[in-house]
Design an enzyme around this catalytic site. Structure first.
Site, PDB file in Angstrom:
ATOM      1  N   ASP A 276      -1.587  -5.265  -0.979  1.00 28.65           N
ATOM      2  CA  ASP A 276      -1.269  -4.372  -1.935  1.00 28.65           C
ATOM      3  C   ASP A 276      -2.525  -3.423  -2.085  1.00 28.65           C
ATOM      4  O   ASP A 276      -2.998  -2.783  -0.989  1.00 28.65           O
ATOM      5  CB  ASP A 276      -0.921  -4.852  -3.418  1.00 28.65           C
ATOM      6  CG  ASP A 276      -0.234  -3.560  -4.135  1.00 28.65           C
ATOM      7  OD1 ASP A 276       0.525  -3.023  -3.724  1.00 28.65           O
ATOM      8  OD2 ASP A 276      -0.344  -3.632  -5.527  1.00 28.65           O
ATOM      9  N   ARG A 332      -4.772   7.068  -1.415  1.00 31.20           N
ATOM     10  CA  ARG A 332      -5.086   6.609  -2.717  1.00 31.20           C
ATOM     11  C   ARG A 332      -6.547   6.258  -2.852  1.00 31.20           C
ATOM     12  O   ARG A 332      -6.909   5.201  -2.628  1.00 31.20           O
ATOM     13  CB  ARG A 332      -4.202   5.485  -2.935  1.00 31.20           C
ATOM     14  CG  ARG A 332      -2.463   5.785  -3.110  1.00 31.20           C
ATOM     15  CD  ARG A 332      -2.070   4.548  -3.859  1.00 31.20           C
ATOM     16  NE  ARG A 332      -0.510   4.842  -4.082  1.00 31.20           N
ATOM     17  CZ  ARG A 332       0.201   3.881  -4.836  1.00 31.20           C
ATOM     18  NH1 ARG A 332      -0.281   2.821  -4.998  1.00 31.20           N
ATOM     19  NH2 ARG A 332       1.594   4.556  -5.021  1.00 31.20           N
TER      20      ARG A 332
END
Length: 454
Positions: A276, A332
């Protein structure tokens, strides 16, 4: 190996786009511990044993309960940004004048790396933080704990000498390692408050299994370890303290997961290729500094803020400084919500979708970074407003000062412009982006040897 990693990353891009189109949110709310019966006194005594070297004055605070809110946000984050700029300029000015023969202009490193006796003075590191996580003291006021065993055979009753046994103790501890280790965790490493994990002097990898969870705690320093190939784990009992363990549902596979915690500092780590995020901070976490790290080979690098609807993340304040965002990264770096994010003197050499993104009105203060855009003509923009139209995001305060924009990179600012306090910060300014290469030259895990500067 890099080819395999690249293929895996690219396969995840389309899934990432789909998630962003839906919400851009964190996929799961982290699980809390189900209370289990209290263990017996004899068992607690056994679990309380520690392997230590060198004693120090211990001033263990009361352990926070699991559902206390994270506390640590400051009323005027602009003043913290101004202080970061001041210490950067002070450090680089001293370097220019020759006061620091080993100085790089990086104020964190110049605080401790010049010391050949770093091994004896390890805890000096705790006084070198900057930014919102500057007050994280970790295990400074406790004893040293030496990890001698890389194993992780039992997440409920960990053996003394293992990293898991060290991090669950109630007392402050400065955790070091006897030798090089690859630690493959069977379940999340649930940390207790007032701990430092210090990998200097050894080659330490947390890899190929579960990784680090910082949940409902405070004052954590993680320094000098490699964290990579983290995998989802869970549906198991895991101990969080000598007196408590509970059921964990499936974890996402973050490298470092920060959940409702404060005063956290992650410094000089190398992070890559997790299931993740590499570093995620959600659910009201605040007072965080992410510095001097080397990020590579990953899709969704850093998520700061749980969801657009979770307004408690308005207290979130994060400093992202002196990191190198390197090869194989997609997006991100970070992706922000609600809070205040100071992004200063980082080196962005790779991205494939965007570098910095956000939603839900975050304040993003970008100063003195170097942004090198990819070849792709459709990915030149540093910034991305996620699923928000211009009529809404034009009021968000996203600012760029002194950033070096290369190969067609461009930063789209928004908001009313500089506030009075920001103007004061700007008069000092982060160090010139032309110095980013020097300031970030030591990003990632350092090679530290006894009797030598790190």
């Amino acid at each position: 190996m890099e080819c395999d990693q690249a293929i895996a990353i690219r396969r995840g891009i389309e899934a990432s786009r789909q998630r962003e189109a839906i919400d851009g949110g964190h996929p799961h709310v982290k699980n809390t511990f189900a209370h289990e019966p209290t263990i017996g006194a004899a068992a607690r005594k056994k679990l309380g044993e520690t392997v230590v070297i060198a004693s120090g004055r211990s001033s263990a605070p009361k352990k926070s309960t699991e559902h206390e809110p994270a506390i640590g946000a400051v009323d005027d984050p602009e003043m913290v940004a101004s202080e970061v700029s001041r210490v950067i300029n002070a450090s680089t000015a001293r370097r220019d004048l020759g006061f620091l023969s080993c100085g790089t202009g990086n104020p964190i490193d110049d605080c401790w790396r010049c010391d050949r006796e770093w091994l004896r003075n390890r805890k000096r590191l705790a006084d070198c933080g900057i930014g919102f996580g500057r007050n994280a003291i970790g295990g400074r006021d406790g004893r040293y704990y030496v990890v001698t065993d890389p194993g992780d055979d039992n997440a409920v009753n960990p053996r003394p000498g293992t990293l898991r046994h060290a991090v669950i103790q109630d007392e402050p501890l400065w955790i070091v390692f006897k030798r090089d280790m690859v630690i493959t965790l069977r379940q999340e490493l649930i940390m207790n408050s007032f701990k430092t994990i210090d990998g200097r002097g050894a080659n330490i990898h947390i890899a190929n299994g579960a990784c680090i969870t910082i949940q409902f705690v405070t004052n954590i320093i993680i320094h000098g370890i490699s964290i990579h190939d983290c995998k989802p784990t869970g549906n198991a009992m895991v101990r969080s303290s000598p007196s408590h363990y509970g059921w964990r549902t499936m974890a996402d596979g973050d490298g470092v997961s920060i959940f409702s915690s404060s005063h956290i500092w992650v410094d000089h780590c190398s992070l890559s290729n997790c299931a993740d995020g590499l570093v995620d901070a959600i659910m009201g976490s605040t007072a965080i500094t992410i510095s001097n790290n080397y990020f590579t080979h990953h899709n969704e690098v850093m998520l700061l803020g749980h969801s657009d609807s979770y307004e408690r993340d308005k207290v979130m304040q994060v400093t992202i400084a002196f990191n190198h965002f390197g090869e194989g990264l997609i997006q991100r770096m970070p992706r922000c919500r609600h809070g205040y994010f100071h992004v200063v003197n980082n080196d962005y050499t790779h991205w494939e979708m965007y570098a910095i993104g956000g939603s839900a009105d975050p304040t993003i203060n970008s100063q003195g970074n170097r942004y090198l855009a990819p070849v792709n003509p459709f990915a030149k923009e540093v910034t991305k407003r996620v699923n928000t139209n211009h009529g809404i995001w034009k009021g968000w305060n996203w600012r760029s000062e002194g950033d070096l924009l290369l190969n067609g990179a461009y930063f789209t600012p928004s908001g009313a412009g500089a506030s009075a306090s920001y103007s004061r910060a700007s008069s000092l300014g982060a160090k010139s982006s032309s110095m980013v290469a020097s300031i970030t030259s030591g990003a990632g895990v350092l090679s530290c040897r006894r009797g030598h500067q790190c």
